[in-house]
Structure formats: structure tokens, C-alpha cells
Design an enzyme around this catalytic site. Structure first.
Site, mmCIF file in Angstrom:
data_model
loop_
_atom_site.group_PDB
_atom_site.id
_atom_site.type_symbol
_atom_site.label_atom_id
_atom_site.label_comp_id
_atom_site.label_asym_id
_atom_site.label_seq_id
_atom_site.Cartn_x
_atom_site.Cartn_y
_atom_site.Cartn_z
ATOM 1 C CG ASP A 118 7.027 73.730 3.804
ATOM 2 O OD1 ASP A 118 5.798 73.870 3.838
ATOM 3 O OD2 ASP A 118 7.784 74.041 4.738
ATOM 4 N NE ARG B 293 5.842 69.277 3.610
ATOM 5 C CZ ARG B 293 7.117 69.532 3.835
ATOM 6 N NH1 ARG B 293 7.997 69.350 2.850
ATOM 7 N NH2 ARG B 293 7.516 69.970 5.016
ATOM 8 C CB CYS C 80 5.926 66.871 6.625
ATOM 9 S SG CYS C 80 4.447 67.264 7.583
HETATM 10 P P1 4NP Z 1 4.282 70.638 6.761
HETATM 11 O O1 4NP Z 1 4.234 72.203 6.440
HETATM 12 O O2 4NP Z 1 5.695 70.319 7.218
HETATM 13 O O3 4NP Z 1 3.964 70.013 5.456
HETATM 14 O O4 4NP Z 1 3.247 70.377 7.848
HETATM 15 C C1 4NP Z 1 4.660 73.182 7.340
HETATM 16 C C2 4NP Z 1 3.842 73.563 8.368
HETATM 17 C C3 4NP Z 1 4.236 74.570 9.237
HETATM 18 C C4 4NP Z 1 5.463 75.188 9.067
HETATM 19 C C5 4NP Z 1 6.288 74.792 8.046
HETATM 20 C C6 4NP Z 1 5.888 73.786 7.183
HETATM 21 N N1 4NP Z 1 5.852 76.225 9.942
HETATM 22 O O5 4NP Z 1 6.914 76.824 9.704
HETATM 23 O O6 4NP Z 1 5.133 76.529 10.905
#
Ligand code: 4NP
Length: 160
Positions: A132, A21, A15
Site C-alpha cells: 500500500d 493500486r 484494493c
Molecule cells: P489503495 O490505497 O488501497 O491502493 O487505493 C489506499 C488509499 C487510501 C487509504 C489507504 C490505502 N486510506 O487509508 O484512506
């Protein structure tokens, strides 16, 4: 529907941050492999296309929601995708379209067949991407778990 030429032996879930995710998919898939007595014969890992959270534990909201379904995320730490992942893993599964495009951009041409959309392993889900959950409320984390559980069941069939 997905078709694979050979039975995979390893999978990398990807991800953006590797704190919501993909660690959820990592832990859910490992527990399914354990139940199928396959944990020692399949390599599972997860990573982010971004390195902002490198070394961090999974997001506390995601960890709590997963724990309520009996899934432990606490042993995982975030890392970024590395070039040698493309050689090392048989399947590299993107949680959303942006992750897929970012992966294809850095993946050597000979390994690009390994990069696929995670949700394409389920024939019950009409969505292409796992949304997300990071900037949303608690429902987003439940949705991640629902989608991950369903797509991991579809994925497991390819490892049996
Ligand atoms: P992930 O979610 O891609 O599912 O781990 C996110 C975690 C952090 C951020 C964005 C999405 N961020 O912008 O820091």
C-alpha cells in the site's frame, strides 16, 4: 502457478481505497488489452473493499506517477465492491492479503474460486502483495507501477 478452467472474459481489480493500486491495474490492463486488440471483448473494472473514497478520482501522486509512464488514470472514479461483483466478474484480483481476506469474507461460497491474489499471475515476482503506497513516499508509487505492469503481463496471457 495459476491455472484456470475456462478463459476469463472479465476482471475486477480490488484494493482498499480504489484510489492507488487497483485503478492503476485497471488502466494498465486496459491499455494492454487495447494493444492486443481485445479491449472490446474483455470487461475491466476496479473497486475498493472500503468505501471511504467513493466517487473520488485516483490519488494525485499515483496519477502523476502513472502519467509519467503514459498511463492515464484521470477517467476513473472510486467505488466500493458490491455483492453482485462476485457473480458478474470471472476474476476478482486482490492487491494484498488483507484485501483477499476481506473479499473472501463477503464472497458467496460458489464464487470464491474467482477471488485470487493479483501477483500470483506473475511468475517473476516473489512478493505476494502489492504494498500500500498511501502513507509512504514517491518510491511506493513507482513500486506499484513496476509490480502492476509485470503482473498484468502475466494476467494478459490468460485472456489471449
Ligand atoms: P489503495 O490505497 O488501497 O491502493 O487505493 C489506499 C488509499 C487510501 C487509504 C489507504 C490505502 N486510506 O487509508 O484512506
Amino acid at each position: 502457478m495459476i491455472s484456470l478452467k475456462v478463459k476469463p472474459k472479465s476482471v475486477l481489480f480490488v484494493c482498499l481505497g480504489n484510489i492507488c493500486r487497483s485503478p492503476t491495474a485497471h488502466a494498465v490492463f486496459e491499455s494492454m488489452l487495447q494493444e492486443a486488440d481485445l479491449k472490446n471483448s474483455v470487461l475491466v473494472d476496479s473497486a475498493g473493499t472500503g468505501a471511504y473514497h467513493e466517487g473520488n478520482k485516483p490519488d494525485a501522486r499515483m496519477t502523476k506517477a502513472a502519467k509519467q509512464r503514459g498511463v492515464d488514470l484521470s477517467f476513473l472514479r472510486a467505488r466500493a465492491v458490491q455483492q453482485n461483483d462476485f457473480e458478474k466478474f470471472d476474476l476478482i484480483l486482490a492487491m494484498d492479503k488483507a484485501n483477499y481476506e476481506d473479499l473472501i469474507e463477503i464472497c458467496p461460497i460458489e464464487y470464491q474460486d474467482k477471488v485470487k491474489m493479483f501477483l500470483s499471475f506473475s511468475n517473476k515476482i516473489s512478493l505476494h502483495s502489492v504494498p500500500d503506497p498511501y502513507y509512504g513516499g514517491s518510491k511506493g508509487f513507482e513500486d506499484v507501477l513496476d509490480l502492476v505492469e509485470e503482473a498484468c503481463s502475466g494476467l494478459l496471457k490468460f485472456f489471449l
